[in-house]
Write a protein that holds these residues in place. Structure first.
Motif, PDB file in Angstrom:
ATOM      1  N   CYS A 137      -3.999  11.761  -3.122  1.00  0.00           N
ATOM      2  CA  CYS A 137      -3.256  11.820  -1.843  1.00  0.00           C
ATOM      3  C   CYS A 137      -3.743  10.745  -0.885  1.00  0.00           C
TER       4      CYS A 137
ATOM      5  N   ALA B  79      -2.165  15.722   1.650  1.00  0.00           N
ATOM      6  CA  ALA B  79      -3.259  16.631   1.279  1.00  0.00           C
ATOM      7  C   ALA B  79      -3.262  17.884   2.155  1.00  0.00           C
ATOM      8  N   ASN B  80      -2.488  17.880   3.238  1.00  0.00           N
ATOM      9  CA  ASN B  80      -2.544  18.996   4.203  1.00  0.00           C
ATOM     10  C   ASN B  80      -2.038  20.305   3.575  1.00  0.00           C
TER      11      ASN B  80
ATOM     12  N   GLY C 148       0.984   9.731   0.728  1.00  0.00           N
ATOM     13  CA  GLY C 148       0.148   9.388   1.892  1.00  0.00           C
ATOM     14  C   GLY C 148      -0.855  10.477   2.194  1.00  0.00           C
TER      15      GLY C 148
ATOM     16  N   HIS D  13       0.811  -1.220   0.000  1.00  0.00           N
ATOM     17  CA  HIS D  13       0.000   0.000   0.000  1.00  0.00           C
ATOM     18  C   HIS D  13       0.851   1.281   0.000  1.00  0.00           C
TER      19      HIS D  13
ATOM     20  N   ASP E 121      -6.729  20.654   9.455  1.00  0.00           N
ATOM     21  CA  ASP E 121      -6.264  21.460   8.319  1.00  0.00           C
ATOM     22  C   ASP E 121      -7.217  22.651   8.125  1.00  0.00           C
TER      23      ASP E 121
ATOM     24  N   GLY F 211      -7.533  14.612  10.417  1.00  0.00           N
ATOM     25  CA  GLY F 211      -6.556  15.385   9.642  1.00  0.00           C
ATOM     26  C   GLY F 211      -7.190  16.531   8.861  1.00  0.00           C
ATOM     27  N   PRO F 212      -8.176  16.236   7.997  1.00  0.00           N
ATOM     28  CA  PRO F 212      -8.776  17.316   7.209  1.00  0.00           C
ATOM     29  C   PRO F 212      -9.451  18.378   8.086  1.00  0.00           C
TER      30      PRO F 212
ATOM     31  N   VAL G 255      -1.629  12.534   4.539  1.00  0.00           N
ATOM     32  CA  VAL G 255      -1.295  13.857   5.096  1.00  0.00           C
ATOM     33  C   VAL G 255      -0.677  14.766   4.019  1.00  0.00           C
TER      34      VAL G 255
ATOM     35  N   GLY H 167      -0.230  11.001  10.716  1.00  0.00           N
ATOM     36  CA  GLY H 167      -1.681  11.029  10.494  1.00  0.00           C
ATOM     37  C   GLY H 167      -2.444  10.593  11.742  1.00  0.00           C
TER      38      GLY H 167
ATOM     39  N   ASP I  53      -6.269   7.327   0.173  1.00  0.00           N
ATOM     40  CA  ASP I  53      -6.340   5.999  -0.445  1.00  0.00           C
ATOM     41  C   ASP I  53      -7.199   5.982  -1.718  1.00  0.00           C
TER      42      ASP I  53
ATOM     43  N   GLY J  79      -1.656   7.634   7.587  1.00  0.00           N
ATOM     44  CA  GLY J  79      -2.265   7.360   8.894  1.00  0.00           C
ATOM     45  C   GLY J  79      -1.452   6.363   9.695  1.00  0.00           C
ATOM     46  N   GLY J  80      -0.735   5.475   9.007  1.00  0.00           N
ATOM     47  CA  GLY J  80       0.013   4.431   9.711  1.00  0.00           C
ATOM     48  C   GLY J  80       1.515   4.513   9.561  1.00  0.00           C
TER      49      GLY J  80
HETATM   50  O1  KG4 Z   1      -2.802   7.475   3.387  1.00  0.00           O
HETATM   51  P1  KG4 Z   1      -4.120   7.493   4.070  1.00  0.00           P
HETATM   52  O2  KG4 Z   1      -5.329   7.858   3.269  1.00  0.00           O
HETATM   53  O3  KG4 Z   1      -4.377   6.126   4.764  1.00  0.00           O
HETATM   54  C1  KG4 Z   1      -3.325   5.377   5.305  1.00  0.00           C
HETATM   55  O4  KG4 Z   1      -2.637   4.711   4.490  1.00  0.00           O
HETATM   56  O5  KG4 Z   1      -3.108   5.497   6.513  1.00  0.00           O
HETATM   57  O6  KG4 Z   1      -3.947   8.500   5.267  1.00  0.00           O
HETATM   58  C2  KG4 Z   1      -4.958   8.746   6.172  1.00  0.00           C
HETATM   59  C3  KG4 Z   1      -4.463   9.813   7.118  1.00  0.00           C
HETATM   60  C4  KG4 Z   1      -5.410  10.050   8.262  1.00  0.00           C
HETATM   61  O7  KG4 Z   1      -4.689  10.047   9.457  1.00  0.00           O
HETATM   62  C5  KG4 Z   1      -5.987  11.429   7.931  1.00  0.00           C
HETATM   63  O8  KG4 Z   1      -6.369  12.158   9.080  1.00  0.00           O
HETATM   64  C6  KG4 Z   1      -4.821  12.079   7.224  1.00  0.00           C
HETATM   65  O9  KG4 Z   1      -4.294  11.060   6.422  1.00  0.00           O
HETATM   66  N1  KG4 Z   1      -5.218  13.223   6.396  1.00  0.00           N
HETATM   67  C7  KG4 Z   1      -4.835  14.488   6.650  1.00  0.00           C
HETATM   68  C8  KG4 Z   1      -5.463  15.303   5.683  1.00  0.00           C
HETATM   69  N2  KG4 Z   1      -6.201  14.482   4.863  1.00  0.00           N
HETATM   70  C9  KG4 Z   1      -6.029  13.204   5.317  1.00  0.00           C
HETATM   71  N3  KG4 Z   1      -4.048  14.989   7.612  1.00  0.00           N
HETATM   72  C10 KG4 Z   1      -3.858  16.315   7.625  1.00  0.00           C
HETATM   73  N4  KG4 Z   1      -4.428  17.163   6.748  1.00  0.00           N
HETATM   74  C11 KG4 Z   1      -5.228  16.697   5.750  1.00  0.00           C
HETATM   75  N5  KG4 Z   1      -5.777  17.547   4.879  1.00  0.00           N
END
Ligand code: KG4
Ligand code: ZN
Length: 352
Positions: free
Chosen positions: A318, A291-292, A287, A130, A203, A199-200, A289, A182, A320, A156-157
């Protein structure tokens, strides 16, 4: 001839084909994604079913509920991906799928569907990591991007800085010794009452706020290539607890903006330093984040100051999605990798 012998022969033929279309499935957490990607770079279709509304009331992802909803979503998404691309299953050359890391029940739904499609269509099954898929999101956005480059992984991980040596191999430069970035965004959002997905929301609420609170004076890992987020997370939790105990009103936007600034500053500084040390002039980000908006601004500015080109995937790639898996599966196909039908779902997979 056995299934796997036949698939290896098919892979050899695919490597000589001008056009290879991979149907890719991603179901590692709470989003079901299906995409059809041509030659690793062109997204012919990319459909997603989000479970945000379902998990919001629980304040986070409930694994059992996530896997049940993947089951409901997956075949209609396969049909929709084919329809959007104006293709049928007979036009598909191979199936890509996320094997891990992720929630085991969620992964199993995607993996079982992918195995069934591979068996029924008699085409190769390509199991994907992934996180390496997240890196490939950059190939979808920047058609001319080729390795080597540095990559900051912020999901996230996972939190890590890696050198992408070729399309399928990485060299780990530094990683988190505790929480992922994340995960800390999600935890802080929960503590201040913003809920899921954290996260979003952080942000959004932090936009335009000048950060004023310093939660930690992070000196412990200053000279290490590794990261730590658990100290910052705990400092925010303690701050919220102390202020509440004193009867003070919480300035939630200020807390979020200050947390975000500290978390982002940690990854920005280390990622650029590790690129400079390893003579890499391009840094991609991968990943959720990525997108932040604050990270995107800060890292772009710091990259300009340090002579490093910083690239982020388009927002839709950005978090999944199936398209990034379709891209990675193509490069695995070129390097000769295909899987047997008995491969397990892997909740944890090493990055390297
Ligand atoms: O990569 P992902 O979609 O899933 C994993 O592989 O973990 O990442 C999910 C993480 C979550 O912790 C979510 O809160 C964070 O990405 N995330 C953000 C934003 N969009 C998603 N964190 C900060 N700002 C954002 N805009
Ligand atoms: Zn992810």
């Amino acid at each position: 001839m056995t299934y796997i012998e036949r698939m290896h022969n098919k892979m050899k033929v695919l490597r000589t084909k001008k056009t290879v279309r991979i149907l890719a499935i991603e179901s590692s957490c709470d989003d079901t994604g299906v995409a059809i990607v041509q030659n690793g770079r062109q997204v012919l279709s990319n459909v997603l079913s989000s479970q945000i509304d379902i998990h919001t009331r629980f304040g986070g992802v409930v694994p059992e509920i996530a896997s049940r909803n993947h089951i409901l979503a997956i075949m209609p998404l396969v049909d929709k991906a084919l329809k959007d691309a104006h293709l049928t299953l007979q036009d598909i050359d191979a199936i890509g799928v996320t094997q891990g890391a992720g929630l085991v029940g969620s992964l199993l739904v995607g993996l079982t569907t992918a195995k069934a499609l591979s068996f029924a269509l008699d085409i190769p099954l390509i199991a994907c990591n992934h996180i390496k898929g997240h890196i490939c999101a950059n190939y979808l956005t920047y058609q001319d991007l080729t390795p080597p480059f540095g990559c900051l992984i912020v999901s996230g991980g996972h939190t890590a800085v890696v050198g992408v040596t070729d399309y399928t191999h990485l060299k780990l430069f530094g990683t988190t010794i505790d929480d992922a970035i994340g995960e800390s965004f999600d935890k802080v959002a929960r503590v201040v009452g913003l809920g899921y997905p954290g996260g979003p929301k952080i942000d959004q609420i932090s936009k335009g706020i000048v950060p004023k609170i310093q939660f930690v004076h992070h000196t412990a890992l200053k000279d290490s290539p590794n990261f730590s987020f658990s100290g910052l997370k705990t400092a925010v939790i303690n701050y919220v607890h102390n202020e509440t105990t004193k009867g003070n009103t919480l300035d939630i936007p200020q807390i979020c903006a200050s947390f975000q600034a500290e978390a982002v500053s940690m990854v920005v500084t280390k990622a650029l330093k590790l690129c400079l040390v390893n003579n890499l002039s391009t840094l991609c980000v991968a990943g959720g984040v990525s997108a932040n908006s604050y990270l995107r601004n800060q890292l772009t500015l710091a990259g300009q100051e340090n002579g490093i080109k910083v690239l982020f995937p388009e927002s839709k790639y950005c978090t999944d999605n199936g398209a990034m898996i379709g891209s990675y599966a193509y490069y695995l196909m070129l390097s000769g990798d295909c899987s047997t039908l008995d491969i397990p779902a892997l909740p944890n997979i090493p990055l390297e």
